[in-house]
Design an enzyme around this catalytic site. Structure first.
Site, PDB file in Angstrom:
ATOM      1  CG  HIS A 129      -9.348 -13.097  17.939  1.00 42.34           C
ATOM      2  ND1 HIS A 129     -10.149 -12.421  17.044  1.00 42.34           N
ATOM      3  CD2 HIS A 129      -9.097 -14.296  17.369  1.00 42.34           C
ATOM      4  CE1 HIS A 129     -10.376 -13.202  15.996  1.00 42.34           C
ATOM      5  NE2 HIS A 129      -9.736 -14.329  16.157  1.00 42.34           N
ATOM      6  NE  ARG A 133     -19.044 -17.503  19.631  1.00 41.06           N
ATOM      7  CZ  ARG A 133     -19.966 -18.372  20.020  1.00 41.06           C
ATOM      8  NH1 ARG A 133     -19.636 -19.369  20.802  1.00 41.06           N
ATOM      9  NH2 ARG A 133     -21.202 -18.247  19.627  1.00 41.06           N
ATOM     10  N   PRO A 135     -16.546 -19.198  29.882  1.00 42.18           N
ATOM     11  CG  PRO A 135     -15.737 -17.070  30.001  1.00 42.18           C
ATOM     12  CD  PRO A 135     -16.631 -17.914  29.202  1.00 42.18           C
ATOM     13  CD  GLU A 136     -20.898 -22.971  32.806  1.00 40.84           C
ATOM     14  OE1 GLU A 136     -21.448 -23.262  33.877  1.00 40.84           O
ATOM     15  OE2 GLU A 136     -20.958 -23.683  31.801  1.00 40.84           O
TER      16      GLU A 136
END
Length: 272
Positions: free
Chosen positions: A90, A109, A2-3
């Site tokens: 997750h 992550r 995500p930017e």
DNA sequence: CACACAACCTGCGAGC
DNA sequence: TGCTCGCAGGTTGTGT
């Protein structure tokens, strides 16, 4: 993932579903993210969500006097689902609403973060180190030129520096430098005022366009409704190493700048 | 202050 | 089929 555009798209999707809702329960399934998630967050149960806003790549959930800051890291996604839907692999953190819906943070992550601040002053302290929002007037030619003048690093590193401007990550830095016809390794202090002006314009254009398209889905990213964003189809150089430049037909090359892969067209973005 | 680099994690595709 | 390797959207902390 995500930017800034992806975070903004997430905010637009999730915000209306959360605003004004009362929190039934908060669940922490895996507290070890970028920083440990504090158990203290559970004390927000029973309170009402006032607003969901964004600063840089952070989502800010205001819950009465407190603030919860969410960061998606590299692989984070947020979605709002019915609480009866089984928890996914997750899924690390969840805000369950009294409506029966739940906001879930999924982040393979675990570079993301969930932070809590008891007062606005603490939140402001955290955000104080951030540079201007790229889509605001605070990010402009004079401001960028001032920064570039005192720095010798590659311009790509410069525009990815949160003190210079927030929200510009590897994808959009790469794309906006291509559109500005600037080689990514150009020393920042070698840019002319005109090049700074062009770069500012292109960063704003590319971010705004990406938001409009629902962000860039490479693999992980999904909007709050679970659907992908479509900006990936419009990428001109990012991820296109070895392919033909859509503008001039030259082969796109890649080099590592500041530990990040950087694609560029050697013909459209000549070295100084 | 400016800069380089390691670190934090999991998943996936390429190559063997 | 299965192993190892390299690489991936971000940010902070440390050392020079």
């Amino acid at each position: 993932m995500p930017e800034l555009p992806e975070v903004e798209v997430t905010r637009m999707g999730v915000g209306p579903m959360l605003q004004g809702q009362k929190i039934h329960q908060i669940n922490i399934y895996h507290k070890q993210l970028r920083w440990p998630i504090k158990d203290e967050l559970k004390s927000l149960a029973g309170l009402t969500i006032k607003s969901v806003s964004r600063r840089a790549k952070y989502l800010i959930v205001q819950i009465e006097q407190s603030y919860v800051l969410l960061h998606l890291g590299m692989s984070g996604k947020l979605c709002v689902v019915d609480k009866s839907i089984a928890k996914q692999k997750h899924d690390h953190f969840e805000i369950v609403l009294t409506t029966g819906q739940a906001l879930r943070l999924n982040d393979p992550r675990r570079f993301g973060a969930v932070l809590m601040f008891d007062e606005k002053s603490e939140l402001d302290l955290w955000l104080a180190k951030l540079g201007p929002e790229p889509l605001s007037g605070d990010f402009n030619q004079q401001q960028l030129y001032k920064w570039t003048q005192k720095r010798q690093v590659a311009i790509k590193n410069c525009i990815m520096d949160n003190k210079v401007v927030v929200g510009v990550g590897n994808i959009y830095a790469t794309e906006s430098l291509f559109k500005s016809a600037i080689h990514p390794q150009t020393p920042a202090n070698k840019l002319t005022q005109a090049q700074c002006a062009k770069l500012v314009d292109e960063i704003k254009l590319v971010l705004a366009r990406a938001i409009k398209q629902g962000g860039t889905t490479l693999k992980d990213f999904a909007k709050a409704d679970g659907k992908p964003g479509y900006f990936a189809q419009e990428l001109l150089v990012y991820g296109r190493s070895g392919e033909k430049c859509k503008s001039c037909g030259s082969i796109i090359e890649t080099m590592v700048i500041g530990q990040r892969a950087s694609a560029y067209c050697p013909s459209c973005q000549p070295r100084l």
